[in-house]
Design a protein around this motif. Structure first.
Motif, PDB file in Angstrom:
ATOM      1  N   ALA A  62       0.808  -1.214   0.000  1.00 49.54           N
ATOM      2  CA  ALA A  62       0.000   0.000   0.000  1.00 49.54           C
ATOM      3  C   ALA A  62       0.844   1.268   0.000  1.00 49.54           C
ATOM      4  CB  ALA A  62      -0.932   0.003   1.217  1.00 49.54           C
ATOM      5  N   THR A  63       2.096   1.136   0.418  1.00 52.34           N
ATOM      6  CA  THR A  63       2.934   2.340   0.527  1.00 52.34           C
ATOM      7  C   THR A  63       4.124   2.316  -0.418  1.00 52.34           C
ATOM      8  OG1 THR A  63       4.245   1.320   2.301  1.00 52.34           O
ATOM      9  CG2 THR A  63       2.326   2.625   2.960  1.00 52.34           C
ATOM     10  N   VAL A  64       4.110   1.421  -1.421  1.00 50.01           N
ATOM     11  CA  VAL A  64       5.308   1.230  -2.223  1.00 50.01           C
ATOM     12  C   VAL A  64       5.710   2.487  -2.980  1.00 50.01           C
ATOM     13  CG1 VAL A  64       3.985   0.252  -4.163  1.00 50.01           C
ATOM     14  CG2 VAL A  64       6.414  -0.271  -3.927  1.00 50.01           C
ATOM     15  N   VAL A  65       4.766   3.192  -3.600  1.00 48.43           N
ATOM     16  CA  VAL A  65       5.138   4.382  -4.379  1.00 48.43           C
ATOM     17  C   VAL A  65       5.602   5.522  -3.472  1.00 48.43           C
ATOM     18  CG1 VAL A  65       4.352   6.120  -6.029  1.00 48.43           C
ATOM     19  CG2 VAL A  65       3.664   3.733  -6.309  1.00 48.43           C
ATOM     20  N   PRO A  66       4.846   5.894  -2.423  1.00 49.81           N
ATOM     21  CA  PRO A  66       5.367   6.919  -1.509  1.00 49.81           C
ATOM     22  C   PRO A  66       6.712   6.532  -0.889  1.00 49.81           C
ATOM     23  CG  PRO A  66       3.041   6.555  -1.097  1.00 49.81           C
ATOM     24  CD  PRO A  66       3.476   5.485  -2.048  1.00 49.81           C
ATOM     25  N   ALA A  67       6.878   5.250  -0.554  1.00 47.48           N
ATOM     26  CA  ALA A  67       8.137   4.813   0.049  1.00 47.48           C
ATOM     27  C   ALA A  67       9.297   4.928  -0.928  1.00 47.48           C
ATOM     28  CB  ALA A  67       8.015   3.372   0.536  1.00 47.48           C
ATOM     29  N   LEU A  68       9.051   4.625  -2.204  1.00 42.01           N
ATOM     30  CA  LEU A  68      10.115   4.760  -3.201  1.00 42.01           C
ATOM     31  C   LEU A  68      10.561   6.209  -3.317  1.00 42.01           C
ATOM     32  CD1 LEU A  68       8.957   2.339  -6.045  1.00 42.01           C
ATOM     33  CD2 LEU A  68      10.929   2.084  -4.529  1.00 42.01           C
ATOM     34  N   GLY A  69       9.605   7.136  -3.320  1.00 43.23           N
ATOM     35  CA  GLY A  69       9.983   8.551  -3.370  1.00 43.23           C
ATOM     36  C   GLY A  69      10.789   8.973  -2.158  1.00 43.23           C
ATOM     37  N   ALA A  70      10.380   8.479  -0.958  1.00 42.62           N
ATOM     38  CA  ALA A  70      11.068   8.838   0.278  1.00 42.62           C
ATOM     39  C   ALA A  70      12.402   8.128   0.426  1.00 42.62           C
ATOM     40  CB  ALA A  70      10.177   8.501   1.481  1.00 42.62           C
ATOM     41  N   THR A  71      12.684   7.163  -0.454  1.00 48.12           N
ATOM     42  CA  THR A  71      13.944   6.423  -0.395  1.00 48.12           C
ATOM     43  C   THR A  71      14.896   6.828  -1.509  1.00 48.12           C
ATOM     44  OG1 THR A  71      12.793   4.516   0.571  1.00 48.12           O
ATOM     45  CG2 THR A  71      14.981   4.125  -0.350  1.00 48.12           C
ATOM     46  N   LEU A  72      14.421   6.817  -2.742  1.00 49.06           N
ATOM     47  CA  LEU A  72      15.306   7.000  -3.882  1.00 49.06           C
ATOM     48  C   LEU A  72      15.797   8.436  -4.028  1.00 49.06           C
ATOM     49  CD1 LEU A  72      13.539   4.770  -6.563  1.00 49.06           C
ATOM     50  CD2 LEU A  72      15.465   4.201  -5.071  1.00 49.06           C
ATOM     51  N   VAL A  73      14.922   9.417  -3.771  1.00 49.26           N
ATOM     52  CA  VAL A  73      15.337  10.817  -3.928  1.00 49.26           C
ATOM     53  C   VAL A  73      16.416  11.194  -2.910  1.00 49.26           C
ATOM     54  CG1 VAL A  73      14.587  13.235  -3.868  1.00 49.26           C
ATOM     55  CG2 VAL A  73      13.174  11.511  -5.014  1.00 49.26           C
ATOM     56  N   PRO A  74      16.208  10.971  -1.603  1.00 45.01           N
ATOM     57  CA  PRO A  74      17.291  11.293  -0.666  1.00 45.01           C
ATOM     58  C   PRO A  74      18.534  10.442  -0.881  1.00 45.01           C
ATOM     59  CG  PRO A  74      15.504  10.152   0.465  1.00 45.01           C
ATOM     60  CD  PRO A  74      14.993  10.514  -0.891  1.00 45.01           C
ATOM     61  N   LEU A  75      18.344   9.209  -1.357  1.00 46.87           N
ATOM     62  CA  LEU A  75      19.491   8.349  -1.635  1.00 46.87           C
ATOM     63  C   LEU A  75      20.353   8.954  -2.736  1.00 46.87           C
ATOM     64  CD1 LEU A  75      20.511   5.528  -0.667  1.00 46.87           C
ATOM     65  CD2 LEU A  75      19.369   4.580  -2.667  1.00 46.87           C
ATOM     66  N   GLY A  76      19.717   9.399  -3.819  1.00 44.60           N
ATOM     67  CA  GLY A  76      20.470   9.993  -4.929  1.00 44.60           C
ATOM     68  C   GLY A  76      21.121  11.311  -4.561  1.00 44.60           C
ATOM     69  N   LEU A  77      20.357  12.183  -3.897  1.00 43.64           N
ATOM     70  CA  LEU A  77      20.929  13.475  -3.492  1.00 43.64           C
ATOM     71  C   LEU A  77      22.036  13.280  -2.460  1.00 43.64           C
ATOM     72  CD1 LEU A  77      17.749  15.744  -3.224  1.00 43.64           C
ATOM     73  CD2 LEU A  77      19.437  15.649  -5.066  1.00 43.64           C
ATOM     74  N   GLY A  78      21.854  12.297  -1.571  1.00 43.02           N
ATOM     75  CA  GLY A  78      22.889  12.018  -0.576  1.00 43.02           C
ATOM     76  C   GLY A  78      24.171  11.536  -1.211  1.00 43.02           C
TER      77      GLY A  78
ATOM     78  N   GLY B   8       4.460   2.285   7.156  1.00 44.49           N
ATOM     79  CA  GLY B   8       4.856   1.363   6.105  1.00 44.49           C
ATOM     80  C   GLY B   8       6.036   1.894   5.306  1.00 44.49           C
ATOM     81  N   ALA B   9       5.986   3.178   4.943  1.00 42.53           N
ATOM     82  CA  ALA B   9       7.086   3.765   4.175  1.00 42.53           C
ATOM     83  C   ALA B   9       8.361   3.841   5.010  1.00 42.53           C
ATOM     84  CB  ALA B   9       6.694   5.163   3.692  1.00 42.53           C
ATOM     85  N   ALA B  10       8.225   4.151   6.301  1.00 40.02           N
ATOM     86  CA  ALA B  10       9.397   4.213   7.171  1.00 40.02           C
ATOM     87  C   ALA B  10      10.066   2.849   7.281  1.00 40.02           C
ATOM     88  CB  ALA B  10       9.003   4.723   8.554  1.00 40.02           C
ATOM     89  N   ALA B  11       9.252   1.777   7.285  1.00 38.11           N
ATOM     90  CA  ALA B  11       9.829   0.440   7.325  1.00 38.11           C
ATOM     91  C   ALA B  11      10.685   0.179   6.091  1.00 38.11           C
ATOM     92  CB  ALA B  11       8.714  -0.604   7.422  1.00 38.11           C
ATOM     93  N   VAL B  12      10.190   0.587   4.911  1.00 38.93           N
ATOM     94  CA  VAL B  12      10.944   0.394   3.675  1.00 38.93           C
ATOM     95  C   VAL B  12      12.249   1.186   3.699  1.00 38.93           C
ATOM     96  CG1 VAL B  12      10.931   0.768   1.175  1.00 38.93           C
ATOM     97  CG2 VAL B  12       8.900  -0.124   2.315  1.00 38.93           C
ATOM     98  N   THR B  13      12.156   2.462   4.070  1.00 45.91           N
ATOM     99  CA  THR B  13      13.355   3.306   4.046  1.00 45.91           C
ATOM    100  C   THR B  13      14.381   2.860   5.076  1.00 45.91           C
ATOM    101  OG1 THR B  13      12.333   4.905   5.564  1.00 45.91           O
ATOM    102  CG2 THR B  13      12.053   5.311   3.222  1.00 45.91           C
ATOM    103  N   ASP B  14      13.917   2.450   6.259  1.00 47.43           N
ATOM    104  CA  ASP B  14      14.872   2.055   7.290  1.00 47.43           C
ATOM    105  C   ASP B  14      15.552   0.727   6.964  1.00 47.43           C
ATOM    106  OD1 ASP B  14      14.342   4.341   8.634  1.00 47.43           O
ATOM    107  OD2 ASP B  14      13.703   3.413  10.502  1.00 47.43           O
TER     108      ASP B  14
END
Length: 380
Positions: free
Chosen positions: A84-100, A155-161
């Motif tokens: 249910a949170t895959v798309v929001p979680a991808l945004g919260a993961t991939l964007v900071p990952l790339g900028l970082g 759910g998104a925090a679980a993916v990112t963490d």
């Protein structure tokens, strides 16, 4: 006697500082870290045996805190919640990952004692972190745990963490060599833990009385931490993994609830000593600019990426803004990350200081921003 007196003073001051921060509407850890920064000059004068004892107790507090955090994360790792949170979680993961990663390439020339590769992986991972325990507490305090915003954020925090911790393990291995002979037993031991926990051993733990179960869980947390420490990795990595595994294998025990009281007793000591490691004596124009860049990339990457992911996932603008604010909560998880990076020799003390400042700023932002958004709760 000196060790007990120092422990009493530091724990007392940490609790007072944490209570003061809480009265101002901020997480207690904010006060505990600032207390450590203020006490740094005096703490460095402690005799070596006293300092070693306090460090050992703080390490135990960290191990138990990370074990409980892993156990707390486990219920969020369900297929339905993650789907249910895959798309929001991808945004919260991939964007900071790339900028970082881009930020890390710029910072590596001054702050990568262990090599550019592990440094880039570590900084990119640090930008993706969301403090799940702090997030859950904020949602509970605001009555959002059962709301769409709460379920989406957890759910998104679980993916990112999970992503961040896997990257951290990768940085640790690459720092010490993927093919080190000590690494193979660690990999095999951690891989076997889920099998053992779901077998007869896990069922026996599930039948124990609360007191006995707590003792067994603490022993397992320390054993997992010792295994990763023996391989040259940080002990917190093993403790976190063990907590996540046992949180799913024996949910009837609620490992997070059993271990949290013991961890809560000593964890403030770790955060005070973490503040002691902040060295503002190195602050100059260059470091000030780097700190500003770290904070800006952290906020824009995590907040912007979470907002973009939520909007692409069909979330309305206001709930997407709430989601972005929640995902930007770094809290104690970021501080632990920074401490692990420093301990592994992946980052230097100056960048550690920048990471601590970033963690404090992003954590302090969450409450006021949520309050500002709260009058428009429709659709949340």
């Amino acid at each position: 006697m000196a060790e007990l007196a120092a422990l009493a003073v530091l724990l007392g001051l940490a609790r007072l500082a944490g209570a003061a921060a809480a009265r101002l509407g901020q997480p207690a850890v904010l006060g505990e870290i600032l207390c450590g920064v203020a006490l740094a000059p005096a703490a460095r004068l402690l005799p070596a045996p006293v300092g070693a004892t306090l460090t050992a107790l703080a390490q135990l507090g960290l191990v138990l805190f990370l074990f409980a955090a892993g156990a707390h994360l486990a219920p969020s790792l369900t297929a339905a919640r993650l789907k249910a949170t895959v798309v929001p979680a991808l945004g919260a993961t991939l964007v900071p990952l790339g900028l970082g990663a881009l930020l890390a390439v710029w910072l590596a020339r001054r702050h990568a004692p262990g090599g550019t590769g592990p440094f880039v992986v570590f900084v990119a991972a640090a930008m993706t972190v969301t403090a799940l325990p702090v997030l859950a507490r904020i949602l509970a305090d605001r009555g959002l745990l059962a709301a769409d915003a709460g379920r989406r954020a957890l759910g998104a925090a679980a993916v990112t963490d999970v992503t961040a911790w896997l990257l951290l393990i990768g940085a640790a291995f690459s720092r010490h060599g993927w093919f080190a002979t000590s690494s193979l037993p660690v990999v095999l031991g951690l891989a076997a833990l889920p099998v053992v926990a779901r077998g007869r051993f896990g069922r026996r733990i599930g039948r124990l009385a609360p007191g006995s179960a707590t003792a067994v869980l603490v022993a397992l947390a320390c054993a997992a931490a010792a295994v990763t420490a023996a391989a040259g990795l940080h002990p917190a990595i093993g403790a976190f993994f063990a907590g996540a595994v046992l949180g799913r294998a024996v949910p009837i025990l609620d490992p997070a609830a059993l271990v949290t009281p013991a961890g809560s007793l000593l964890a403030p000591l770790y955060f005070v000593l973490a503040g002691r490691a902040v060295d503002l004596g190195q602050l100059d124009a260059a470091l000030a600019a780097e700190i500003a860049a770290v904070v800006a990339v952290a906020v824009l990457g995590k907040g912007g990426g979470a907002y973009l992911g939520a909007r692409l996932g069909g979330v309305a603008p206001h709930p997407a803004g709430v989601f972005a604010v929640l995902m930007n909560t770094r809290g104690v998880t970021e501080l632990v990350f920074a401490g692990i990076g420093l301990g592994l020799g992946v980052i230097d003390r100056a960048l550690y200081t920048a990471m601590v400042v970033m963690a404090l700023v992003t954590t302090a932002m969450t409450g006021p921003l949520l309050t500002r958004l709260s009058p428009q709760r429709e659709g949340v």
